[in-house]
Design a protein around this motif. Structure first.
Motif, short mmCIF file in Angstrom:
data_model
loop_
_atom_site.label_atom_id
_atom_site.label_comp_id
_atom_site.label_asym_id
_atom_site.label_seq_id
_atom_site.Cartn_x
_atom_site.Cartn_y
_atom_site.Cartn_z
N GLU A 100 -0.30 -14.37 20.90
CA GLU A 100 0.09 -14.10 19.34
C GLU A 100 0.93 -12.39 19.34
N ALA A 101 0.69 -11.85 19.97
CA ALA A 101 0.94 -10.60 19.59
C ALA A 101 2.12 -10.47 19.92
N VAL A 102 2.66 -11.02 20.93
CA VAL A 102 4.10 -11.26 21.59
C VAL A 102 4.76 -11.93 20.96
N GLU A 103 4.64 -13.36 20.50
CA GLU A 103 5.03 -13.49 19.48
C GLU A 103 5.32 -13.00 17.76
N GLU A 104 4.24 -12.30 17.57
CA GLU A 104 4.77 -11.37 16.71
C GLU A 104 6.06 -10.53 16.63
N ILE A 105 5.20 -9.66 17.27
CA ILE A 105 6.75 -8.28 18.02
C ILE A 105 8.19 -9.36 17.95
N LEU A 106 8.49 -10.70 18.68
CA LEU A 106 9.68 -11.10 18.35
C LEU A 106 9.94 -11.72 17.38
N GLY A 107 9.78 -12.19 16.62
CA GLY A 107 10.24 -12.50 15.03
C GLY A 107 10.23 -11.39 14.42
N LEU A 108 9.63 -10.05 14.13
CA LEU A 108 9.73 -8.75 13.97
C LEU A 108 11.06 -8.22 13.82
N ALA A 109 10.87 -8.38 15.68
CA ALA A 109 12.14 -7.92 16.59
C ALA A 109 13.62 -8.42 16.11
N LYS A 110 13.78 -10.30 15.33
CA LYS A 110 14.70 -10.63 14.84
C LYS A 110 15.39 -10.29 13.76
N ILE A 111 13.97 -9.85 13.26
CA ILE A 111 13.92 -9.32 11.48
C ILE A 111 15.19 -8.47 11.85
N LYS A 112 14.61 -7.53 12.63
CA LYS A 112 15.19 -5.95 13.16
C LYS A 112 16.78 -6.10 13.28
N CYS A 132 -3.87 -1.97 21.14
CA CYS A 132 -4.62 -2.86 22.96
C CYS A 132 -3.63 -3.54 23.80
N LEU A 133 -2.81 -4.72 23.49
CA LEU A 133 -1.99 -4.43 24.23
C LEU A 133 -1.43 -3.62 24.57
N VAL A 134 -0.35 -2.82 23.93
CA VAL A 134 0.06 -1.42 24.88
C VAL A 134 -0.55 -1.06 25.90
N GLU A 135 -2.33 -0.54 25.58
CA GLU A 135 -2.64 -0.52 26.34
C GLU A 135 -3.29 -1.19 28.11
N ARG A 136 -3.59 -2.09 27.54
CA ARG A 136 -3.61 -3.32 28.47
C ARG A 136 -2.63 -2.99 29.36
N TYR A 137 -0.62 -2.92 29.24
CA TYR A 137 -0.02 -4.12 29.91
C TYR A 137 1.11 -2.48 29.75
N ARG A 138 1.35 -1.66 29.00
CA ARG A 138 2.22 -0.55 29.84
C ARG A 138 3.51 -0.45 30.02
N GLU A 139 3.31 0.24 31.66
CA GLU A 139 5.33 0.06 31.59
C GLU A 139 5.92 -1.27 31.63
N ASP A 140 4.51 -3.01 31.70
CA ASP A 140 5.61 -3.79 31.77
C ASP A 140 6.12 -4.26 30.40
N LEU A 141 5.29 -3.69 28.90
CA LEU A 141 6.36 -3.99 28.09
C LEU A 141 7.38 -2.71 27.83
N LEU A 142 7.44 -1.56 28.43
CA LEU A 142 8.81 -1.20 28.60
C LEU A 142 10.63 -2.58 28.65
N GLU A 143 9.91 -2.87 30.12
CA GLU A 143 10.97 -3.76 30.37
C GLU A 143 10.79 -5.41 30.03
N ASP A 144 9.75 -6.13 29.08
CA ASP A 144 9.86 -6.71 28.77
C ASP A 144 10.17 -7.06 26.76
#
Length: 448
Positions: A56-68, A81-93
């Motif tokens: 759900e979080a990734v979908e929301e982020i991608l939707g807002l990224a498109k608006i941006k 929590c998503l940031v705390e859990r996946y950290r560096e993976d998010l920087l790439e993804d």
């Protein structure tokens, strides 16, 4: 004035973090706007507790990224929590995101965004030391004016084998009683009539401060220092519920007769593999003690089926318990492996077919119990907190009894009466539906 569009995902504990961030940003000159296309900043506070929340979080982020990309917003910031859990993976993804801030960066959000917008931030991932909110922090309450959450603790020490909370939120950290009293008074001054106490485990409150039965020490202080008429207790660990706590609930009408106690299972072998610190006997005794102390107390729980190693014998024990306990509300889940949890590597994983069959079996049993429970309210007069117009029809009002918590339980549809949101009024219950009740506000000539 710069404008921001906030999105808060996940549990009420996460919502409180969002409200604190909004308070800090408001003090720094940011104004909230409802339309993301009109914002200068898009701020998403994420949940990462279970896989569905991650998706759900990734979908929301991608939707807002498109608006941006297509519209006005200049910055996209992701926290939680998503940031705390996946950290560096998010920087790439997720290269579309300008800044990632962990759960511990709540108090520094305004400073971080000021650096981001002025071009002085040299990092995309910020993970400071552990954070614990206090009453000095500003907070913009986003729930209805008459209802709010009071977060007692951060983190958890229980270390359940399927749960990622300790690795995401850290060990237990409790706020001092005096600090909680200050915030509760502030909320009371804003007109809050229902205060929900939240933590990963309310019964652990104060353990790290050396308090014995900290919740039982806090509650009298909240009662003495505020006039909030409804105080609700959410998320109590079964083995932490004391006779003193039950006596407080029975003796104080303002502490609602409602307990949210996540059992997760009732079979000893499953509880042991879950690393839950109690057994089957304690759960039977607990339910019986609650009913004997005050039969009015509604019990809500969560149950997980399909945990690794769960057998038909375990399921039979679960069925026996549910029929004996006749719980008021049950949130039912099928187990799913969470990357990084201990149970991810357990042997004897249940098949998806087994999980589905067991989920449907327990759902059917509990549906009959819940229906019976709801029908018992018909003919009764119950105090109901009015939430406003119904989500089903503008011709109906909607509210909740003392036995229905916000956002997770059913509601009361009100067919007659002139009342306002936030009023607590007597309602005659006339009908029970599958999950909800129907009633009418008591007329003056009907009042006792």
């Amino acid at each position: 004035m710069a404008r921001l569009h906030p999105v808060s995902l996940g549990c009420p504990k996460n919502l409180v973090d969002s409200e604190v961030m909004l308070g800090l940003l408001g003090e720094s000159g940011w104004e909230v706007c409802d339309d993301p296309r009109e914002a200068d900043l898009l701020l998403v506070n994420t949940c990462g507790f279970i896989q569905s929340a991650v998706e759900e979080a990734v979908e929301e982020i991608l939707g807002l990224a498109k608006i941006k990309e297509e519209s006005r917003p200049n910055y996209l910031v992701v926290t939680g929590c998503l940031v705390e859990r996946y950290r560096e993976d998010l920087l790439e993804d997720l290269p579309e995101v300008d800044l990632f801030v962990s759960t511990e960066g709540v108090s520094e959000i305004a400073t971080l965004i000021e650096k981001l917008t002025s071009g002085r931030l040299n990092e995309r991932l910020y993970r400071p030391d552990r954070f614990l909110m206090d009453a000095t922090l500003p907070r913009i309450v986003s729930s209805p004016h008459f209802q709010s959450w009071l977060k007692l603790t951060e983190g958890c020490d229980n270390r359940c084998s399927y749960c990622m909370i300790p690795s995401i939120r850290g060990s237990l950290r409790s706020r001092p009683i005096e600090d909680l009293v200050v915030e509760a008074n502030r909320l009371a001054g804003r007109g809050v009539k229902e205060l929900c106490l939240i933590a990963q485990d309310l019964t652990a409150y104060g353990n790290d401060l050396g308090l014995k039965n900290g919740l039982e020490q806090l509650l009298p202080r909240l009662l003495e220092s505020t006039d909030i008429p409804w105080i609700r207790l959410l998320y109590l660990y079964p083995s932490g519920i004391t006779g003193e706590l039950l006596s407080l609930i029975k003796g104080q009408q303002r502490i609602l007769p409602y307990l949210d106690i996540p059992f997760q299972h009732v079979s000893d072998p499953v509880l042991k593999r879950m690393n839950r610190h109690y057994d089957n006997r304690l759960l039977y005794n607990l339910v019986d003690t609650i009913r004997a102390t005050d039969p009015e107390i509604a019990i809500r729980t969560t149950i997980m089926v399909g945990f690794p190693g769960e057998t038909e014998s375990d399921m039979a024990e679960l069925e026996r318990f549910l029929r004996h306990a006749e719980l008021d509300h049950v949130g039912l889940f099928s187990y799913a492996n969470e990357p990084g949890s201990a149970s991810e590597h357990f042997s004897d994983q249940c098949s998806e077919e087994e999980k589905k069959e067991r989920f449907e079996r327990i759902s059917s049993i509990q549906a009959d119990i819940s229906s019976k429970k709801l029908k018992s309210y018909v003919g009764r007069i119950e105090p109901v907190i009015i939430e406003g117009l119904s989500r089903e029809s503008d011709l109906l009002l909607e509210g909740r009894t003392r036995f229905q918590a916000p956002q997770i339980d059913g509601c009361v549809y009100i067919t007659e009466g002139e009342v306002s949101a936030g009023d607590i009024v007597d309602v005659r219950i006339d009908e029970a539906q599958i999950y909800d009740l129907v009633g009418a506000v008591l007329k003056r000539d009907e009042e006792k």
